[in-house]
Structure formats: structure tokens, C-alpha cells
Scaffold this motif. Structure first.
Motif, PDB file in Angstrom:
ATOM      1  N   GLN A  64     -14.510   4.895   7.184  1.00  0.00           N
ATOM      2  CA  GLN A  64     -14.676   3.680   6.385  1.00  0.00           C
ATOM      3  C   GLN A  64     -13.679   3.636   5.225  1.00  0.00           C
ATOM      4  N   SER A  65     -13.268   4.795   4.742  1.00  0.00           N
ATOM      5  CA  SER A  65     -12.315   4.833   3.634  1.00  0.00           C
ATOM      6  C   SER A  65     -10.942   4.303   4.033  1.00  0.00           C
ATOM      7  N   LEU A  66     -10.710   4.153   5.350  1.00  0.00           N
ATOM      8  CA  LEU A  66      -9.410   3.683   5.842  1.00  0.00           C
ATOM      9  C   LEU A  66      -9.395   2.193   6.172  1.00  0.00           C
ATOM     10  N   ASN A  67     -10.530   1.527   5.991  1.00  0.00           N
ATOM     11  CA  ASN A  67     -10.655   0.134   6.425  1.00  0.00           C
ATOM     12  C   ASN A  67      -9.670  -0.812   5.762  1.00  0.00           C
ATOM     13  N   TYR A  68      -9.245  -0.498   4.529  1.00  0.00           N
ATOM     14  CA  TYR A  68      -8.425  -1.451   3.784  1.00  0.00           C
ATOM     15  C   TYR A  68      -6.924  -1.225   3.984  1.00  0.00           C
ATOM     16  N   TYR A  69      -6.578  -0.314   4.878  1.00  0.00           N
ATOM     17  CA  TYR A  69      -5.164  -0.113   5.187  1.00  0.00           C
ATOM     18  C   TYR A  69      -4.800  -0.881   6.447  1.00  0.00           C
ATOM     19  N   ARG A  70      -3.834  -1.783   6.307  1.00  0.00           N
ATOM     20  CA  ARG A  70      -3.417  -2.596   7.453  1.00  0.00           C
ATOM     21  C   ARG A  70      -2.764  -1.746   8.525  1.00  0.00           C
ATOM     22  N   ASN A 114      -9.908  -0.650  -1.575  1.00  0.00           N
ATOM     23  CA  ASN A 114      -8.499  -0.672  -1.928  1.00  0.00           C
ATOM     24  C   ASN A 114      -8.030  -2.102  -1.770  1.00  0.00           C
ATOM     25  N   PRO A 115      -7.002  -2.507  -2.516  1.00  0.00           N
ATOM     26  CA  PRO A 115      -6.504  -3.872  -2.305  1.00  0.00           C
ATOM     27  C   PRO A 115      -6.065  -4.057  -0.863  1.00  0.00           C
ATOM     28  N   LYS A 116      -6.520  -5.143  -0.256  1.00  0.00           N
ATOM     29  CA  LYS A 116      -6.194  -5.415   1.150  1.00  0.00           C
ATOM     30  C   LYS A 116      -4.757  -5.905   1.249  1.00  0.00           C
ATOM     31  N   ARG A 117      -3.885  -5.013   1.686  1.00  0.00           N
ATOM     32  CA  ARG A 117      -2.473  -5.371   1.815  1.00  0.00           C
ATOM     33  C   ARG A 117      -2.222  -6.050   3.155  1.00  0.00           C
ATOM     34  N   MET A 118      -1.371  -7.061   3.138  1.00  0.00           N
ATOM     35  CA  MET A 118      -1.018  -7.762   4.371  1.00  0.00           C
ATOM     36  C   MET A 118       0.352  -7.333   4.877  1.00  0.00           C
ATOM     37  N   ILE A 119       0.881  -6.238   4.310  1.00  0.00           N
ATOM     38  CA  ILE A 119       2.211  -5.771   4.684  1.00  0.00           C
ATOM     39  C   ILE A 119       2.094  -4.739   5.796  1.00  0.00           C
ATOM     40  N   ASP A 120       2.824  -4.964   6.887  1.00  0.00           N
ATOM     41  CA  ASP A 120       2.826  -4.022   8.003  1.00  0.00           C
ATOM     42  C   ASP A 120       3.793  -2.873   7.732  1.00  0.00           C
ATOM     43  N   ALA A 121       3.459  -1.714   8.258  1.00  0.00           N
ATOM     44  CA  ALA A 121       4.366  -0.558   8.226  1.00  0.00           C
ATOM     45  C   ALA A 121       4.538  -0.093   9.674  1.00  0.00           C
ATOM     46  N   PRO A 122       5.342  -0.813  10.463  1.00  0.00           N
ATOM     47  CA  PRO A 122       5.417  -0.554  11.908  1.00  0.00           C
ATOM     48  C   PRO A 122       5.953   0.817  12.279  1.00  0.00           C
ATOM     49  N   PHE A 123       6.682   1.477  11.365  1.00  0.00           N
ATOM     50  CA  PHE A 123       7.269   2.779  11.695  1.00  0.00           C
ATOM     51  C   PHE A 123       6.480   3.940  11.090  1.00  0.00           C
ATOM     52  N   LEU A 124       5.245   3.675  10.663  1.00  0.00           N
ATOM     53  CA  LEU A 124       4.433   4.704  10.017  1.00  0.00           C
ATOM     54  C   LEU A 124       4.214   5.906  10.925  1.00  0.00           C
ATOM     55  N   LYS A 125       3.748   5.652  12.145  1.00  0.00           N
ATOM     56  CA  LYS A 125       3.464   6.758  13.059  1.00  0.00           C
ATOM     57  C   LYS A 125       4.735   7.503  13.430  1.00  0.00           C
ATOM     58  N   ASP A 126       5.840   6.770  13.652  1.00  0.00           N
ATOM     59  CA  ASP A 126       7.110   7.407  14.005  1.00  0.00           C
ATOM     60  C   ASP A 126       7.594   8.326  12.886  1.00  0.00           C
ATOM     61  N   VAL A 127       7.518   7.836  11.651  1.00  0.00           N
ATOM     62  CA  VAL A 127       7.979   8.633  10.517  1.00  0.00           C
ATOM     63  C   VAL A 127       7.144   9.905  10.374  1.00  0.00           C
ATOM     64  N   LEU A 128       5.833   9.771  10.553  1.00  0.00           N
ATOM     65  CA  LEU A 128       4.962  10.944  10.463  1.00  0.00           C
ATOM     66  C   LEU A 128       5.307  11.962  11.547  1.00  0.00           C
ATOM     67  N   GLU A 129       5.479  11.502  12.776  1.00  0.00           N
ATOM     68  CA  GLU A 129       5.784  12.420  13.872  1.00  0.00           C
ATOM     69  C   GLU A 129       7.142  13.092  13.682  1.00  0.00           C
ATOM     70  N   HIS A 130       8.132  12.355  13.192  1.00  0.00           N
ATOM     71  CA  HIS A 130       9.444  12.948  12.945  1.00  0.00           C
ATOM     72  C   HIS A 130       9.371  13.966  11.808  1.00  0.00           C
ATOM     73  N   SER A 131       8.512  13.727  10.824  1.00  0.00           N
ATOM     74  CA  SER A 131       8.332  14.693   9.737  1.00  0.00           C
ATOM     75  C   SER A 131       7.780  16.002  10.290  1.00  0.00           C
ATOM     76  N   ILE A 132       6.754  15.876  11.146  1.00  0.00           N
ATOM     77  CA  ILE A 132       6.121  17.057  11.742  1.00  0.00           C
ATOM     78  C   ILE A 132       7.105  17.808  12.638  1.00  0.00           C
ATOM     79  N   GLU A 133       7.966  17.063  13.345  1.00  0.00           N
ATOM     80  CA  GLU A 133       8.915  17.662  14.287  1.00  0.00           C
ATOM     81  C   GLU A 133      10.193  18.162  13.623  1.00  0.00           C
TER      82      GLU A 133
END
Length: 313
Positions: free
Chosen positions: A86-92, A130-149
Motif C-alpha cells: 500500500q505504501s507504493l500506491n502513489y507512485y505512477r 505521497n503526492p500523486k505524480r503523473m510523470i512516467d519513468a519508463p526506464f526505471l526498471k531498465d536503470v535498476l537492472e543495469h545498476s545491479i548488472e
């Protein structure tokens, strides 16, 4: 043996084996081939991705090796998991949005009616706003995976000066105030900078890095003041109240017996541009004594605002 126990045993068996035949399961658990096929259908309904190979040498293959065996949760443990979701609900944008939805559905479906009622009540009576942001971050998962790799990135990034190509070494991502941030080493400027993930317009290319670098946890714990400067501020009662609600000032505010207070600490000079806007919002509830650079910055912003609203007559 109950059907649930049998399904659990078969699930553990097939996920460990990866490839198997119905006859192997029948021999292992001393059941008929017909019963095996029914259990395989049940496992598919539970979400286990099983591929059936046709032909004389056919059998079954579990399409992923990353499945975990079932875990038994108490009602309190299940409730705490839903509270975390539930703490993640406000992240687009979330790095594993689909997976979180799937996990929540599976877990909720497995709960008994009393536990479902408890989870429903928690959802109705507590939230993490949290403030409901309407801004997409389409490369979020890619950036995280590249950080891990441990990969370097060449990206198109929208900064204050316009669209720029950046060559960076990502450290990880973190969420704050409804937005996602990426601390990364900038190879051109030769220092760690903070980027907004939603301002990454494309990942042009990646390259494996042979050198180890710090991760996000290490970065959080390695804050170093390279250009120390004294921050000395007097606060009214209202100034104390507002500063204590700002994460940046956490631990810096000293409250006196009459309710007023002060800040007297050492900060990095590079943070002055960031905290100028914080003190501008405080207005007369915060009087800056040091540093002079902060006073100059506040006066400049105040004069720009006054100029904007000057009476033309």
C-alpha cells in the motif's frame, strides 16, 4: 495425504527438476498418470508456467527457474506485506509493477475469510500518502537492472540546459516525494550527480564495467563534506516546527525552552543552492546568520520576485 500437501510436494519436485515427464511424477509419488495430469493443470492454474512438449519423447518443462516454493504466512505477516504494498500506491512508475500486482492477487486469494477482512480493514484505515505524480519513468526498471548488472550507460537526459547525452555509472535508484532518483557517476564531470529517472528519454547503449563501484546503500552511508561551510540560522517557534518536518534538517534543529530554536552545523557548500529555496519558504521565521553566500542567494531570489510583481503604475 491431502491434495494440498500433494500439490506442494509436486511443486517442489518439478521446480527443482525443471524438465520432467508425467511418468516420473507418477513413479515418485505412486499415483496414476491421469492423476498427474490433473495435478499439472492445478499447478498451471496456480500460476506455475509449465510448457508441454508433444511427441514420443515429450514431457514438461518449467519455463522459469526463479520460482520459490510456497511460504506459509501468519495473518499478521500477510497484513504487513499488504501494508508494504500500500505504501507504493502513489507512485505512477514502479520497477516491478506487474509482479507486485500478481503477488498481491495470489496472496490475497490464498487468505482465509477472516484474514481477508483484516487486510480490507487495514486498506481502509491506514495509508502512506505521497503526492500523486503523473510523470512516467519508463526506464526505471531498465536503470535498476543495469545498476545491479554493473553496467555503464549512455543516455539522453533532459537537464535544465536542454537535452544532453550522458555517460554514467548508475549506483541505484530511490524514491522520494513521489519521484524516482538515480545517483550516478558522471564520466564527463568526474563526480557523482543526482538524476531524475523520469527525465531519461532513452538509453542509447550500455557496456559492462569490469571495475566494482559503490551501491546505493554504500552511497547513502558515505556522505562526505568536501567543501565545509557553517550554517547558522535562528528560528521562530513556527520556524522550528516547519524545519522539523523537512527531512534535510533532521537532527540539525535545536529547540530552546521558549519554543524558538536554531541550526548551527557544518554542511557542504555545494548544497547551498538546494537549501536556498527551503529557507525562502520559511520567510521571516528563519534568520540566516551564516553563510553570507546563502544570504546573497536569498536576497537575489527575493528581489527577482519583487521585480516580477512591481506595480507598473
Amino acid at each position: 495425504m491431502s491434495k494440498a500437501k500433494r500439490l506442494l510436494d509436486i511443486l517442489i519436485f518439478v521446480t527443482a527438476k525443471k524438465k520432467f515427464t508425467a511418468q516420473e511424477i507418477a513413479d515418485e509419488f505412486h499415483i496414476s498418470i491421469r492423476t498427474v495430469h490433473r495435478y499439472i493443470l492445478d499447478l498451471c492454474d496456480m500460476g506455475l508456467p509449465i510448457y508441454a512438449e508433444q511427441g514420443r519423447n515429450g514431457g514438461y518443462t518449467v519455463l522459469t527457474s526463479r520460482l520459490l516454493p510456497p511460504i506459509l504466512f501468519t495473518e499478521e505477516e500477510a497484513a504487513s506485506i499488504f501494508l508494504a504494498f500500500q505504501s507504493l500506491n502513489y507512485y505512477r512508475s514502479l520497477p516491478f509493477d506487474t509482479e507486485i500486482t500478481s503477488v498481491a492477487h495470489k496472496l490475497y486469494s490464498s487468505l482465509q475469510s477472516e484474514a481477508k477482512i483484516k487486510v480490507d480493514k487495514i486498506r481502509s484505515y491506514i495509508d502512506f500518502w505521497n503526492p500523486k505524480r503523473m510523470i512516467d519513468a519508463p526506464f526505471l526498471k531498465d536503470v535498476l537492472e543495469h545498476s545491479i548488472e554493473n553496467r555503464n550507460l549512455h543516455i539522453q537526459y533532459e537537464s535544465k540546459s536542454g537535452m544532453r547525452k550522458k555517460h554514467i555509472r548508475p549506483i541505484g535508484v530511490y524514491a522520494h516525494d513521489g519521484l524516482w532518483y538515480l545517483p550516478a557517476y558522471d564520466y564527463h564531470k568526474k563526480k557523482i550527480l543526482l538524476y531524475r529517472v523520469d527525465r531519461i528519454h532513452s538509453i542509447l547503449s550500455t557496456e559492462k564495467s569490469e571495475d566494482e563501484f559503490m551501491n546505493l546503500k554504500e552511497w547513502f552511508n558515505s556522505h562526505e563534506v568536501k567543501n565545509p561551510i557553517r550554517l547558522h540560522v535562528r528560528l521562530t517557534m513556527e520556524g522550528v516546527r516547519q524545519c522539523k518536518s523537512v527531512p534535510y534538517f533532521d537532527g540539525f534543529v535545536v529547540t530552546q525552552e521558549d519554543g524558538t530554536g536554531y541550526i548551527d552545523t557544518i554542511i557542504d557548500k555545494g548544497e547551498l543552492s538546494f537549501i536556498t529555496s527551503l529557507f525562502l519558504r520559511l520567510g521571516s521565521h528563519a534568520r540566516i546568520l551564516e553563510p553570507k553566500e546563502l544570504i546573497v542567494g536569498l536576497r537575489k531570489q527575493a528581489e527577482e520576485i519583487l521585480t516580477m510583481y512591481q506595480d507598473e503604475n
